[in-house]
Design a protein around this motif. Structure first.
Motif, PDB file in Angstrom:
ATOM      1  N   ILE A  75      -0.496  46.858  55.175  1.00 23.93           N
ATOM      2  CA  ILE A  75       0.385  48.045  55.048  1.00 23.93           C
ATOM      3  C   ILE A  75       1.563  47.677  53.974  1.00 23.93           C
ATOM      4  CG2 ILE A  75       2.653  48.963  56.485  1.00 23.93           C
ATOM      5  CD1 ILE A  75       0.979  47.755  59.098  1.00 23.93           C
TER       6      ILE A  75
ATOM      7  N   GLN B 234       6.024  34.955  54.773  1.00 25.30           N
ATOM      8  CA  GLN B 234       6.365  34.134  53.420  1.00 25.30           C
ATOM      9  C   GLN B 234       7.905  34.192  53.196  1.00 25.30           C
ATOM     10  OE1 GLN B 234       3.781  35.536  49.999  1.00 25.30           O
ATOM     11  NE2 GLN B 234       3.085  37.026  51.787  1.00 25.30           N
TER      12      GLN B 234
ATOM     13  N   ASN C 266       2.360  52.864  53.483  1.00 24.07           N
ATOM     14  CA  ASN C 266       3.295  53.398  54.231  1.00 24.07           C
ATOM     15  C   ASN C 266       4.414  52.204  54.269  1.00 24.07           C
ATOM     16  OD1 ASN C 266       5.032  54.504  56.280  1.00 24.07           O
ATOM     17  ND2 ASN C 266       3.490  54.888  57.698  1.00 24.07           N
ATOM     18  N   SER C 267       5.635  52.524  54.758  1.00 28.08           N
ATOM     19  CA  SER C 267       6.734  51.414  54.777  1.00 28.08           C
ATOM     20  C   SER C 267       6.249  50.464  56.248  1.00 28.08           C
ATOM     21  CB  SER C 267       7.916  51.837  54.867  1.00 28.08           C
ATOM     22  OG  SER C 267       8.103  52.461  55.960  1.00 28.08           O
TER      23      SER C 267
ATOM     24  N   THR D  87      13.809  42.249  46.988  1.00 31.36           N
ATOM     25  CA  THR D  87      12.531  41.559  46.791  1.00 31.36           C
ATOM     26  C   THR D  87      12.585  40.806  45.503  1.00 31.36           C
ATOM     27  OG1 THR D  87      11.352  43.380  45.277  1.00 31.36           O
ATOM     28  CG2 THR D  87      10.767  43.370  47.759  1.00 31.36           C
ATOM     29  N   PHE D  88      11.837  39.572  45.573  1.00 30.54           N
ATOM     30  CA  PHE D  88      12.154  38.472  44.726  1.00 30.54           C
ATOM     31  C   PHE D  88      11.904  38.669  43.157  1.00 30.54           C
ATOM     32  CE2 PHE D  88      11.567  33.841  44.058  1.00 30.54           C
ATOM     33  CZ  PHE D  88      12.265  33.429  45.048  1.00 30.54           C
ATOM     34  N   ARG D  89      11.206  39.811  42.900  1.00 32.59           N
ATOM     35  CA  ARG D  89      10.784  40.254  41.607  1.00 32.59           C
ATOM     36  C   ARG D  89      11.614  41.279  40.888  1.00 32.59           C
ATOM     37  NH1 ARG D  89       6.967  37.655  44.129  1.00 32.59           N
ATOM     38  NH2 ARG D  89       5.927  36.051  43.161  1.00 32.59           N
TER      39      ARG D  89
ATOM     40  N   GLY E 137       5.273  39.623  53.954  1.00 33.07           N
ATOM     41  CA  GLY E 137       6.061  39.385  52.613  1.00 33.07           C
ATOM     42  C   GLY E 137       7.195  40.196  52.661  1.00 33.07           C
ATOM     43  N   ALA E 138       7.822  40.000  51.550  1.00 35.49           N
ATOM     44  CA  ALA E 138       9.114  40.410  51.119  1.00 35.49           C
ATOM     45  C   ALA E 138       9.513  42.008  51.586  1.00 35.49           C
ATOM     46  CB  ALA E 138       9.534  40.435  49.751  1.00 35.49           C
TER      47      ALA E 138
ATOM     48  N   PHE F 200       8.504  26.719  43.459  1.00 39.03           N
ATOM     49  CA  PHE F 200       6.977  27.170  42.561  1.00 39.03           C
ATOM     50  C   PHE F 200       6.288  26.073  41.996  1.00 39.03           C
ATOM     51  CE2 PHE F 200       9.351  31.334  42.582  1.00 39.03           C
ATOM     52  CZ  PHE F 200       8.330  32.143  42.834  1.00 39.03           C
TER      53      PHE F 200
ATOM     54  N   ILE G  30       3.741  50.135  50.751  1.00 42.43           N
ATOM     55  CA  ILE G  30       4.281  51.354  50.049  1.00 42.43           C
ATOM     56  C   ILE G  30       3.406  51.643  48.761  1.00 42.43           C
ATOM     57  CG2 ILE G  30       6.460  51.545  50.845  1.00 42.43           C
ATOM     58  CD1 ILE G  30       7.642  50.537  48.409  1.00 42.43           C
TER      59      ILE G  30
ATOM     60  N   HIS H  72       7.223  29.416  53.517  1.00 40.46           N
ATOM     61  CA  HIS H  72       7.718  29.175  52.379  1.00 40.46           C
ATOM     62  C   HIS H  72       9.342  28.815  52.719  1.00 40.46           C
ATOM     63  CE1 HIS H  72       5.210  32.086  49.711  1.00 40.46           C
ATOM     64  NE2 HIS H  72       4.585  31.007  50.099  1.00 40.46           N
TER      65      HIS H  72
ATOM     66  N   THR I   6       3.365  42.437  50.991  1.00 39.09           N
ATOM     67  CA  THR I   6       3.427  41.327  50.189  1.00 39.09           C
ATOM     68  C   THR I   6       2.349  41.810  49.078  1.00 39.09           C
ATOM     69  OG1 THR I   6       2.598  39.085  49.988  1.00 39.09           O
ATOM     70  CG2 THR I   6       1.330  40.529  51.649  1.00 39.09           C
ATOM     71  N   SER I   7       2.815  41.214  47.848  1.00 41.14           N
ATOM     72  CA  SER I   7       1.853  41.426  46.432  1.00 41.14           C
ATOM     73  C   SER I   7       1.025  40.797  46.370  1.00 41.14           C
ATOM     74  CB  SER I   7       3.115  41.559  45.437  1.00 41.14           C
ATOM     75  OG  SER I   7       3.639  40.172  45.289  1.00 41.14           O
ATOM     76  N   GLY I   8       0.750  39.775  47.075  1.00 45.62           N
ATOM     77  CA  GLY I   8      -0.531  38.919  47.001  1.00 45.62           C
ATOM     78  C   GLY I   8      -0.461  37.818  45.891  1.00 45.62           C
ATOM     79  N   VAL I   9       0.527  37.304  45.268  1.00 44.30           N
ATOM     80  CA  VAL I   9       0.780  36.258  44.176  1.00 44.30           C
ATOM     81  C   VAL I   9       0.488  34.921  44.809  1.00 44.30           C
ATOM     82  CG1 VAL I   9       1.737  38.060  42.845  1.00 44.30           C
ATOM     83  CG2 VAL I   9       2.953  36.753  44.321  1.00 44.30           C
TER      84      VAL I   9
HETATM   85  N1  APR Z   1       7.019  48.496  53.428  1.00 40.35           N
HETATM   86  C1  APR Z   1       6.004  47.894  53.019  1.00 40.35           C
HETATM   87  N2  APR Z   1       5.963  47.335  51.673  1.00 40.35           N
HETATM   88  C2  APR Z   1       6.957  47.388  50.738  1.00 40.35           C
HETATM   89  C3  APR Z   1       8.135  47.856  51.240  1.00 40.35           C
HETATM   90  C4  APR Z   1       8.308  48.533  52.432  1.00 40.35           C
HETATM   91  N3  APR Z   1       9.205  49.183  52.729  1.00 40.35           N
HETATM   92  N4  APR Z   1       8.803  47.726  50.087  1.00 40.35           N
HETATM   93  C5  APR Z   1       8.234  46.873  49.098  1.00 40.35           C
HETATM   94  N5  APR Z   1       6.791  46.716  49.576  1.00 40.35           N
HETATM   95  C6  APR Z   1       5.702  45.938  49.138  1.00 40.35           C
HETATM   96  C7  APR Z   1       5.568  46.118  47.541  1.00 40.35           C
HETATM   97  O1  APR Z   1       5.002  47.075  47.327  1.00 40.35           O
HETATM   98  C8  APR Z   1       5.093  44.732  47.112  1.00 40.35           C
HETATM   99  O2  APR Z   1       3.731  44.719  47.186  1.00 40.35           O
HETATM  100  O3  APR Z   1       6.180  44.635  49.198  1.00 40.35           O
HETATM  101  C9  APR Z   1       5.590  43.990  48.182  1.00 40.35           C
HETATM  102  C10 APR Z   1       6.974  42.773  47.711  1.00 40.35           C
HETATM  103  O4  APR Z   1       6.025  41.925  46.800  1.00 40.35           O
HETATM  104  P1  APR Z   1       6.997  40.484  46.363  1.00 40.35           P
HETATM  105  O5  APR Z   1       8.425  40.865  45.963  1.00 40.35           O
HETATM  106  O6  APR Z   1       5.880  40.027  45.124  1.00 40.35           O
HETATM  107  O7  APR Z   1       7.031  39.640  47.619  1.00 40.35           O
HETATM  108  P2  APR Z   1       6.131  38.638  48.264  1.00 40.35           P
HETATM  109  O8  APR Z   1       4.534  39.101  48.144  1.00 40.35           O
HETATM  110  O9  APR Z   1       6.589  38.371  49.810  1.00 40.35           O
HETATM  111  O10 APR Z   1       6.240  37.219  47.333  1.00 40.35           O
HETATM  112  C11 APR Z   1       5.668  36.182  47.704  1.00 40.35           C
HETATM  113  O11 APR Z   1       6.447  34.723  45.944  1.00 40.35           O
HETATM  114  O12 APR Z   1       8.240  35.062  44.983  1.00 40.35           O
HETATM  115  C12 APR Z   1       7.624  34.254  45.586  1.00 40.35           C
HETATM  116  O13 APR Z   1       8.004  32.641  47.385  1.00 40.35           O
HETATM  117  C13 APR Z   1       8.364  33.871  47.292  1.00 40.35           C
HETATM  118  O14 APR Z   1       7.534  34.411  49.279  1.00 40.35           O
HETATM  119  C14 APR Z   1       7.845  34.971  48.020  1.00 40.35           C
HETATM  120  C15 APR Z   1       6.585  35.014  47.331  1.00 40.35           C
END
Ligand code: APR
Length: 272
Positions: free
Chosen positions: A236, A107, A257-258, A35-37, A24-25, A183, A238, A127, A212-215
């Motif tokens: 994995i 994603q 961890n990152s 990140t998206f949010r 994910g992001a 969406f 943070i 995505h 990924t935040s699992g949403v």
């Molecule tokens: N290393 C690991 N994890 C990280 C790091 C890092 N350096 N930096 C941020 N994170 C984690 C955050 O803690 C969070 O859990 O990455 C996650 C990012 O979450 P979102 O911004 O919600 O991204 P994602 O889960 O990919 O979003 C899913 O939703 O917004 C829509 O379509 C869009 O593909 C996206 C989907």
């Protein structure tokens, strides 16, 4: 990393089992892609501020195609200026080691996995890809690259007639749209590898979930399927998130961890 996990990973390399990585992001955060949010995602149309969840919709595109395109062109330029980081490169190495036993489900629409060197064949962009566009009227399934001329355009400048012409379907004259899953749209196999992802989940013995935040729906189904049939889950991130709790519940691991820190470390273990 815990000794028990290291031993499980070393044993895994020597087996014939399947590894899937779901990103994910978070993996691209260390490449400088917000990140998206985060606050950078907001966009002003007229006098009103819109959240990405409002901008990234078929509804908004229907109402204000130029504004949605301006926002995506800005995002596209952020992505194309970014470079892959050690987390992305570790996954390229992983694909080399595991070959056909490896699948990457991402994603992210930033294209960084492919630019780092993962193959299109084993990478599912569930995505879409912000560097591509397709016909909004769906006269065909063709994908075209977003023209290079849009690189570095001032984000808030209105689209000119020539720019609008370049964002028009060459086959039917309708508007083109960014090749992303909005969406208010649903997954499909052709563009987003929906069934392929679920099929892969069913055969996955080790799932590494990264940043990924699992949403979203399909990632949740993939993680739930691997947990249900007893595959090993490693999350994995943070920060704590729904997948870290689920991984622990399934006797898996949460590595706080990152991505750029944990994935190269994991690769070192696979190499040993
Ligand atoms: N290393 C690991 N994890 C990280 C790091 C890092 N350096 N930096 C941020 N994170 C984690 C955050 O803690 C969070 O859990 O990455 C996650 C990012 O979450 P979102 O911004 O919600 O991204 P994602 O889960 O990919 O979003 C899913 O939703 O917004 C829509 O379509 C869009 O593909 C996206 C989907």
């Amino acid at each position: 990393m815990q000794q028990a996990l290291k031993e499980q990973l070393q044993k895994f390399v020597r087996s014939d089992k399947h590894i899937t990585v779901l990103t994910g992001a978070g993996i691209s955060a260390e490449s400088g892609i917000p990140t998206f949010r985060g606050p950078e995602g907001y966009w002003t149309v007229g006098s009103k501020e819109y959240h990405p969840q409002e901008m990234a919709t078929r509804r908004m595109f229907t109402l204000a195609p130029d504004e949605v395109w301006k926002w995506y062109l800005y995002r596209f330029n952020v992505c194309s200026a970014a470079l892959p980081n050690p987390g992305h490169y570790a996954l390229v190495e992983m694909e080399k080691i595991f070959g056909n036993r490896f699948t990457l489900i991402t994603q992210n629409v930033d294209g960084l996995h492919i630019r780092a060197g993962n193959s299109m064949e084993r990478t599912f962009h569930i995505h879409g890809n912000a560097a591509c566009m397709r016909c909004f009227a769906e006269c065909s399934r063709s994908l075209w690259p977003v023209p290079e001329i849009f690189r570095d355009r001032p984000p808030s400048a209105d689209l000119g007639p020539e720019e609008i012409r370049l964002l028009t379907c060459p086959d039917c004259g309708s508007r083109t749209r960014p090749h992303v899953l909005w969406f208010d749209e649903i997954y499909n196999e052709h563009f987003f590898r929906f069934e392929s992802s679920l099929r892969t989940a069913r055969k996955t013995d080790l799932l590494i979930i990264v940043g990924t935040s699992g949403v979203t729906n399909l990632p949740n189904q993939v993680v739930a399927e691997v947990g249900r049939h007893g595959g090993l889950l490693i999350d994995i991130n943070i920060a704590e998130n729904p997948f870290s709790q689920y991984a622990r519940k399934c006797k898996g691991y949460f590595l706080q961890n990152s991505a750029a820190g944990a994935l190269p470390e994991m690769m070192d273990i696979f190499r040993q």
